[in-house]
Design an enzyme around this catalytic site. Sequence first.
Site, PDB file in Angstrom:
ATOM      1  N   LYS A 186     -36.256 -19.916  29.130  1.00 19.26           N
ATOM      2  CA  LYS A 186     -35.225 -20.844  29.583  1.00 19.26           C
ATOM      3  C   LYS A 186     -34.577 -21.622  28.441  1.00 19.26           C
ATOM      4  O   LYS A 186     -33.375 -21.894  28.474  1.00 19.26           O
ATOM      5  CB  LYS A 186     -35.795 -21.805  30.624  1.00 19.26           C
ATOM      6  CG  LYS A 186     -36.880 -22.733  30.113  1.00 19.26           C
ATOM      7  CD  LYS A 186     -37.422 -23.610  31.237  1.00 19.26           C
ATOM      8  CE  LYS A 186     -38.556 -24.503  30.754  1.00 19.26           C
ATOM      9  NZ  LYS A 186     -38.132 -25.474  29.741  1.00 19.26           N
ATOM     10  N   THR A 187     -35.361 -21.969  27.413  1.00 17.98           N
ATOM     11  CA  THR A 187     -34.784 -22.728  26.298  1.00 17.98           C
ATOM     12  C   THR A 187     -33.748 -21.890  25.574  1.00 17.98           C
ATOM     13  O   THR A 187     -32.691 -22.389  25.167  1.00 17.98           O
ATOM     14  CB  THR A 187     -35.884 -23.184  25.319  1.00 17.98           C
ATOM     15  OG1 THR A 187     -36.860 -23.941  26.029  1.00 17.98           O
ATOM     16  CG2 THR A 187     -35.301 -24.042  24.209  1.00 17.98           C
ATOM     17  N   ASP A 192     -32.748 -29.659  31.527  1.00 17.96           N
ATOM     18  CA  ASP A 192     -33.966 -28.854  31.497  1.00 17.96           C
ATOM     19  C   ASP A 192     -35.021 -29.488  32.415  1.00 17.96           C
ATOM     20  O   ASP A 192     -35.041 -30.709  32.599  1.00 17.96           O
ATOM     21  CB  ASP A 192     -34.485 -28.782  30.057  1.00 17.96           C
ATOM     22  CG  ASP A 192     -35.560 -27.727  29.870  1.00 17.96           C
ATOM     23  OD1 ASP A 192     -35.749 -26.885  30.773  1.00 17.96           O
ATOM     24  OD2 ASP A 192     -36.224 -27.739  28.816  1.00 17.96           O
ATOM     25  N   GLU A 193     -35.908 -28.667  32.964  1.00 20.79           N
ATOM     26  CA  GLU A 193     -37.013 -29.143  33.815  1.00 20.79           C
ATOM     27  C   GLU A 193     -36.516 -30.035  34.946  1.00 20.79           C
ATOM     28  O   GLU A 193     -37.083 -31.103  35.229  1.00 20.79           O
ATOM     29  CB  GLU A 193     -38.054 -29.909  32.969  1.00 20.79           C
ATOM     30  CG  GLU A 193     -38.591 -29.143  31.765  1.00 20.79           C
ATOM     31  CD  GLU A 193     -39.631 -28.080  32.137  1.00 20.79           C
ATOM     32  OE1 GLU A 193     -39.754 -27.766  33.335  1.00 20.79           O
ATOM     33  OE2 GLU A 193     -40.291 -27.574  31.224  1.00 20.79           O
ATOM     34  N   GLN A 225     -43.570 -25.319  39.070  1.00 22.48           N
ATOM     35  CA  GLN A 225     -44.187 -26.113  38.000  1.00 22.48           C
ATOM     36  C   GLN A 225     -43.915 -27.605  38.179  1.00 22.48           C
ATOM     37  O   GLN A 225     -43.977 -28.368  37.213  1.00 22.48           O
ATOM     38  CB  GLN A 225     -43.682 -25.648  36.632  1.00 22.48           C
ATOM     39  CG  GLN A 225     -44.093 -24.227  36.277  1.00 22.48           C
ATOM     40  CD  GLN A 225     -43.767 -23.876  34.839  1.00 22.48           C
ATOM     41  OE1 GLN A 225     -44.405 -24.334  33.882  1.00 22.48           O
ATOM     42  NE2 GLN A 225     -42.747 -23.051  34.659  1.00 22.48           N
ATOM     43  N   ARG A 247     -50.449 -20.769  30.903  1.00 29.08           N
ATOM     44  CA  ARG A 247     -50.448 -21.148  29.479  1.00 29.08           C
ATOM     45  C   ARG A 247     -51.063 -20.034  28.629  1.00 29.08           C
ATOM     46  O   ARG A 247     -50.872 -20.004  27.417  1.00 29.08           O
ATOM     47  CB  ARG A 247     -51.264 -22.423  29.234  1.00 29.08           C
ATOM     48  CG  ARG A 247     -50.831 -23.697  29.937  1.00 29.08           C
ATOM     49  CD  ARG A 247     -49.373 -23.991  29.793  1.00 29.08           C
ATOM     50  NE  ARG A 247     -48.634 -23.491  30.938  1.00 29.08           N
ATOM     51  CZ  ARG A 247     -47.311 -23.383  31.003  1.00 29.08           C
ATOM     52  NH1 ARG A 247     -46.584 -23.712  29.962  1.00 29.08           N
ATOM     53  NH2 ARG A 247     -46.711 -22.930  32.091  1.00 29.08           N
TER      54      ARG A 247
END
Length: 658
Positions: free
Chosen positions: A29-30, A212-213, A243, A592
């Site tokens: 996504k970044t 973002d997020e 998330q 993770r």
Amino acid sequence: MHGLNPPQHAAVMHCEGPLLVLAGAGSGKTRVIVEKIGQLIASKRYPARRIAAITFTNKSAKEMRERVAKRLRGGDADEVTICTFHALGLKFLQIEHAAVGLKRGFSIFDADDSTAQVKDLMYGAKPDDIEDVKNLISRAKNAGLSPEQAMAAARSTREKEAASVYERYQLRLTAFNAVDFDDLIRLPVQVLEENPEIAIAWRERIGYLLVDECQDTNDAQYRLLKQLAGSKGNFTCVGDDDQSIYAWRGANPENLQQMARDYPALEIIKLEQNYRCSNRVLRAANALIANNPHEHLKKLWSDQADGERIRVWECRNSEHEAEKVAAEISFLATSKKIPWSDFCILFRGNFQSRPLEKALQLVRAPYHITGGTAFLERQEVKDTLSWLRLLVNPDDDTAFMRAVQSPKREVGAGTLAKLAELASEKDLPMAHAAEAIGALSQLPPRAANGLSRFTDILRDLRAEMPKLSSGDLVRKLVKDSGLVSDLRSACKEESVYQRRLGNLEELAQWFEGGPRGASTADLAAQLALLSRNDKDDGGNQVRMMTMHASKGLEFPYVFIIGCEDGVLPHQVSLDEGNLQEERRLLYVGITRAKVQLWMSYSKLTRKFGEHVRLKPSRFFDEIPAEEMQRDGADPVADAARKKERASAGLAAIQALFD
């Protein structure tokens, strides 16, 4: 845009109208945000100065700035606004401060400052009651409520008490020319909603918004997004409802559904290809999270190999569990030459780290606990910042109270209480009262002399401020205030003195490295926004952290401990029958892991001196059995693994003699 997959490419090319990108864990996504910034500028739709990318942490903002700098040419990278929600709110208030009755150079109260004020307003109350009221005030602010609105919305006696304290607390902040962390969002929302002309000006300033997020936005942050985007909705929001793990601090994942109602033209693109984990880990994560209801179902996949099965350990107790984890890490690190920093141990709460620390020490494995004593919380750093706050904002009584006692100067609690009383009578900040000859004459001579010397130092430093760089001002401050000489006398060991002195030099260097053209007041405000983990670099050490703190990070080898009912899922969630957020939390922990994942639980624990039997987490039942390898389920594999570790142990002993 070479190498983007089709959904990533579509997200980058969608440059007009509202867009929601549902980005699964590890789906790049970044990179989408960075490439989209480049596309917006290259297509000449928006100049760099009219683009803003908003993140939730300073660390992710820093990473994004670095990646944008590599992607863009010339000075465009410096023109793009890339910051956190709170940093954007700070910038807004620095420009529009008059609209909320603030003067230039206002202070930002940290959590300790806020707690101290609430404690003072609730004098004599129990610590738990103070914490409850403080949390209710924060919750009201995160919902965008003023004190009057909070009182109108209050239902219980405790909520009404909190609303009453909130009103008095806010009056005190105004008197101190200060805001707290939550005000950095609430006040801009208030100004934008009540002043259409200011809202129009800010929509002109920020033509395109990337967030973002966005699943972590609280109600006030979502309202800020709406005000800045306006009815056209030229924005890209990137998030993952799977998330969303911060409801306990006000995040509202339902904002993603609200967005579709507020913007009927909203386009939705899913990023489901994962570039981080093995397929086995992804299958386990998908199966787990499928038990939650979904507005938009995602299914992560990867073109990587299946990888090792998830190891599941049953342990006698938490000490045995810690010993197994430490032994496994030690074996892998020494036998396979794996860096310590490739290992991460995740847990539900920080209290679970104690047995792990002991076990890692015994095998001589270096470790770092994320969320330990942070740089900005060290005494000498907080003392220096209180002086800086007072220099740029003489109305800040909280900064005055700390600075005047750092170091001690014959000014005790009784003197400060008397000075506060005199200041209140004259309707003056304490720093101004301390300079008034009439006030000093009413204090004991020794205390009056101490205060007089303190105000002389402040006056001299203020006179020097325009002549010095921000970094040199910090260096002069710590010397002239007596902080350095106080450290010298307080530290018995030279190494301790040098380390704490180094913290002050690091602070000075941070001020030197601030944005170009920023004043000392601006930098002091920016520094107040740094969170405890922003300077939390573990180096080549085993990382230990809560699953909440792990979001956004990745490690080749991950251990999730304490997978018992009552811990994960948490007992409160079990009692309330609400497991969705706990399930999302474990989903974050599982995703993770890049190479291998271990999950463990204890059979017994001790409570009040008695052994209590524990149940394995019910979440194990939601992970396909074929993706896990439990102890004892495969005797051949267990025997081979035991033999391998025994051989490595013998080799290590032999190496000692060699």
